[in-house]
Design a protein around this motif. Structure first.
Motif, mmCIF file in Angstrom:
data_model
loop_
_atom_site.group_PDB
_atom_site.id
_atom_site.type_symbol
_atom_site.label_atom_id
_atom_site.label_comp_id
_atom_site.label_asym_id
_atom_site.label_seq_id
_atom_site.Cartn_x
_atom_site.Cartn_y
_atom_site.Cartn_z
ATOM 1 N N THR A 126 0.823 -1.211 0.000
ATOM 2 C CA THR A 126 0.000 0.000 0.000
ATOM 3 C C THR A 126 0.857 1.261 0.000
ATOM 4 O O THR A 126 0.585 2.224 -0.729
ATOM 5 C CB THR A 126 -0.943 -0.002 1.215
ATOM 6 N N SER A 142 -6.112 -4.272 7.758
ATOM 7 C CA SER A 142 -5.440 -3.292 6.908
ATOM 8 C C SER A 142 -3.931 -3.499 6.863
ATOM 9 O O SER A 142 -3.293 -3.167 5.868
ATOM 10 C CB SER A 142 -5.756 -1.873 7.392
ATOM 11 N N SER A 143 -3.376 -4.061 7.901
ATOM 12 C CA SER A 143 -1.932 -4.270 7.971
ATOM 13 C C SER A 143 -1.659 -5.582 8.694
ATOM 14 O O SER A 143 -2.577 -6.357 8.965
ATOM 15 C CB SER A 143 -1.270 -3.102 8.702
ATOM 16 N N GLY A 149 0.048 0.015 10.313
ATOM 17 C CA GLY A 149 -1.198 0.728 10.052
ATOM 18 C C GLY A 149 -1.019 2.232 10.134
ATOM 19 O O GLY A 149 -1.562 2.990 9.318
ATOM 20 N N MET A 152 0.636 3.513 7.041
ATOM 21 C CA MET A 152 -0.298 3.560 5.908
ATOM 22 C C MET A 152 -1.135 4.837 5.948
ATOM 23 O O MET A 152 -1.381 5.464 4.913
ATOM 24 C CB MET A 152 -1.198 2.332 5.926
ATOM 25 N N ILE A 153 -1.560 5.228 7.146
ATOM 26 C CA ILE A 153 -2.305 6.486 7.287
ATOM 27 C C ILE A 153 -1.432 7.665 6.836
ATOM 28 O O ILE A 153 -1.872 8.543 6.087
ATOM 29 C CB ILE A 153 -2.757 6.675 8.751
ATOM 30 N N SER A 156 -1.149 7.740 3.038
ATOM 31 C CA SER A 156 -2.381 8.218 2.412
ATOM 32 C C SER A 156 -2.461 9.735 2.457
ATOM 33 O O SER A 156 -2.776 10.386 1.455
ATOM 34 C CB SER A 156 -3.597 7.611 3.115
ATOM 35 N N ILE A 163 -7.362 5.407 0.435
ATOM 36 C CA ILE A 163 -7.171 4.002 0.812
ATOM 37 C C ILE A 163 -8.469 3.507 1.427
ATOM 38 O O ILE A 163 -8.881 3.973 2.488
ATOM 39 C CB ILE A 163 -6.015 3.810 1.820
ATOM 40 N N VAL A 165 -10.331 0.275 3.046
ATOM 41 C CA VAL A 165 -10.072 -1.038 3.640
ATOM 42 C C VAL A 165 -11.297 -1.922 3.435
ATOM 43 O O VAL A 165 -12.434 -1.456 3.523
ATOM 44 C CB VAL A 165 -9.715 -0.908 5.129
ATOM 45 N N ASP A 396 -12.247 4.483 5.347
ATOM 46 C CA ASP A 396 -10.936 5.091 5.152
ATOM 47 C C ASP A 396 -9.902 4.345 5.989
ATOM 48 O O ASP A 396 -10.229 3.673 6.982
ATOM 49 C CB ASP A 396 -11.008 6.568 5.581
ATOM 50 N N ILE A 397 -8.646 4.444 5.628
ATOM 51 C CA ILE A 397 -7.572 3.735 6.312
ATOM 52 C C ILE A 397 -7.550 4.018 7.818
ATOM 53 O O ILE A 397 -7.189 3.142 8.604
ATOM 54 C CB ILE A 397 -6.202 4.073 5.669
ATOM 55 N N HIS A 401 -7.682 1.084 10.348
ATOM 56 C CA HIS A 401 -6.608 0.922 11.333
ATOM 57 C C HIS A 401 -7.179 0.706 12.733
ATOM 58 O O HIS A 401 -6.737 -0.197 13.459
ATOM 59 C CB HIS A 401 -5.710 2.156 11.306
#
Length: 454
Positions: A126, A142-143, A149, A152-153, A156, A163, A165, A396-397, A401
């Motif tokens: 990602t 997500s992770s 996680g 990833m936020i 994004s 992103i 999920v 949303d991520i 998360h």
């Protein structure tokens, strides 16, 4: 029949408060979005198992939402021919195939990637995608761990990429309706949410280490995980049951129901404490390579005292509640309780035996009108790409998360002998517990390193 279909659509829109594009595939409604006529080129990364559902969903949206599957990617090339045939049969176009994810991400024509890889690849894939300018749909959890996680936020937000999920419940009209009912006080103040994962699984056996099949790029499959010899019992699907690559059923099926539980409790934060215990039961450990528990009980508490409890039962078991829930949730409030099983829900007042509220439209009818919950979730992702706004995503991520973190925390407690852990959500660290802190991340195998600065 037409009147009935119109009635259902109006009911769903009114009761759940969702947009028309989240329900139907109307070209007219979708065309009202700025840029909706631009084709979106998608790459599906991970095309076995869950990846088949990704391919199916994108094919469903070819005409209504101008989506094209340009590339299929997997580290195991044995799946290229059958999956390519599926895309050709459904869309009339033959996709490219590629085993190297980095080459896919280098393709400037690809707008979005759809990840159905093993969990240990979710975060790095990602982040690479965001850095390459792609929007991402990523499977749950997500992770693979909490630290990932957060990265990833950050990716994004830094690269301004959507992103989504894969918590599909967020796009099921009846589930949206149930959550709205809870949040508006339908059963009073909700003080506890219970999630269930009752999935009997037999032993998958053991086998000696061996040479990887010629079709598999094994080093790339391992990616961020520690190096180890190839073993077929740790590969396709069975990767779920080993800590290096998966998170057990509490972190496999479980995240869906953890997400609904947290959503119903209306908690957009981490819990402050977690406790989890369990083990492997009903299977001879000498005859099965599994590391993760098949039976596990987890209890998380939030700062206001509200409780999220979750139970994983991987052996033969009864269902629960009047709905016969095996995969679902029960919410408890000051004035009653609510059961939710898939897209069907019922609410009961105190000790009453009959429900006083529930889903108005059968799940099967909704599916016949709107497509599967998968399709709805993908449509929402496309809408968010067009709008350019994270807030239009159903998951949303950041939401992904929060919901993925709870089973991760539970597994840390379990792996540390079932001791209660205190968690500081603002810093995403445990309270005076260095041993637990080490399990918030992992040691990455070069060059597959999740960067601290994305």
């Amino acid at each position: 029949m037409t009147q009935r279909r119109d009635f259902i659509k109006k009911t769903l829109i009114g009761s759940a408060g969702i947009a028309v594009t989240g329900i139907g595939l109307s070209a007219k409604s979708y065309g009202s979005i700025i840029g909706a006529n631009d084709r979106i080129n998608v790459a599906v990364i991970g095309i076995r198992g869950r990846g088949v559902s990704h391919i199916d969903a994108w094919c469903n949206l070819k005409d209504s939402h101008n989506v094209r599957i340009k590339t299929l990617c997997d580290t195991d090339e044995q799946f290229f021919d059958p999956r390519s045939k599926t895309v050709f049969d459904r869309t009339g176009a033959t996709p490219l195939t590629e085993w190297d994810m980095r080459r896919v991400l280098d393709d400037k024509e690809i707008d979005a990637v759809s990840f159905a890889t093993p969990n240990h690849w979710h975060a790095l894939g990602t982040i690479w995608a965001c850095q390459a300018g792609k929007h991402v749909y990523v499977e749950k959890p997500s992770s693979h761990n909490i630290w990932e996680g957060r990265k990833m936020i950050e990716a994004s937000r830094k690269y301004n990429k959507r992103i989504q999920v894969g918590f599909q419940n967020r796009s099921i009209p009846n589930v949206i309706e149930a959550m709205k009912f809870l949040h508006e006080g339908g059963i009073g103040e909700v003080y506890m949410a219970r999630g269930l994962c009752i999935k009997p699984r037999d032993s998958f056996g053991i086998s000696p280490d061996s040479t990887p099949p010629a079709s598999l790029h094994y080093d790339r499959w391992l990616g961020p995980a520690p190096s180890r010899p190839y073993n077929e019992k740790r590969g396709h699907y069975n990767w779920h049951w080993f800590w290096d690559t998966g998170n057990g059923d509490t972190g496999n099926q479980g995240p869906h129901q953890f997400d609904v539980a947290r959503w119903g409790l209306n908690k957009n934060e981490h819990p402050v404490s977690i406790f989890s215990t369990g083990g492997i039961y009903g299977i001879n450990p000498a005859e099965c390579a599994q590391e993760t528990p098949n039976t596990q009980i987890s209890v998380a508490k939030y700062k206001d005292g509200k409780i999220l409890e979750f139970e994983t039962r991987g052996r033969h078991s009864n269902a629960e509640s009047s709905l016969g829930i095996k995969i679902g949730n029960v919410f408890y409030g000051s004035e009653g309780y609510l059961e939710i099983n898939g897209g069907t829900w019922k609410a009961f007042r105190k000790q009453d035996k009959e429900p006083f509220a529930g889903s108005k439209v059968a799940t099967a009818e909704v599916a016949s009108l709107t497509g599967s919950s998968d399709t709805e979730h993908y449509i929402n992702f496309l809408d968010a790409i067009k709008s350019g706004k994270d807030e239009t995503l159903h998951c949303d991520i950041l939401d992904g998360h929060y919901s993925s973190a709870v089973p991760f925390l539970a597994n840390i407690s379990y792996r540390l002998g079932g001791r209660e852990l205190k968690f500081i959500g603002d810093s995403e660290r445990f309270e005076n517990d260095r041993e637990a802190d080490k399990m918030l991340t992992r040691v990455y195998r070069s060059p597959y390193v999740v960067p601290s600065k994305v």
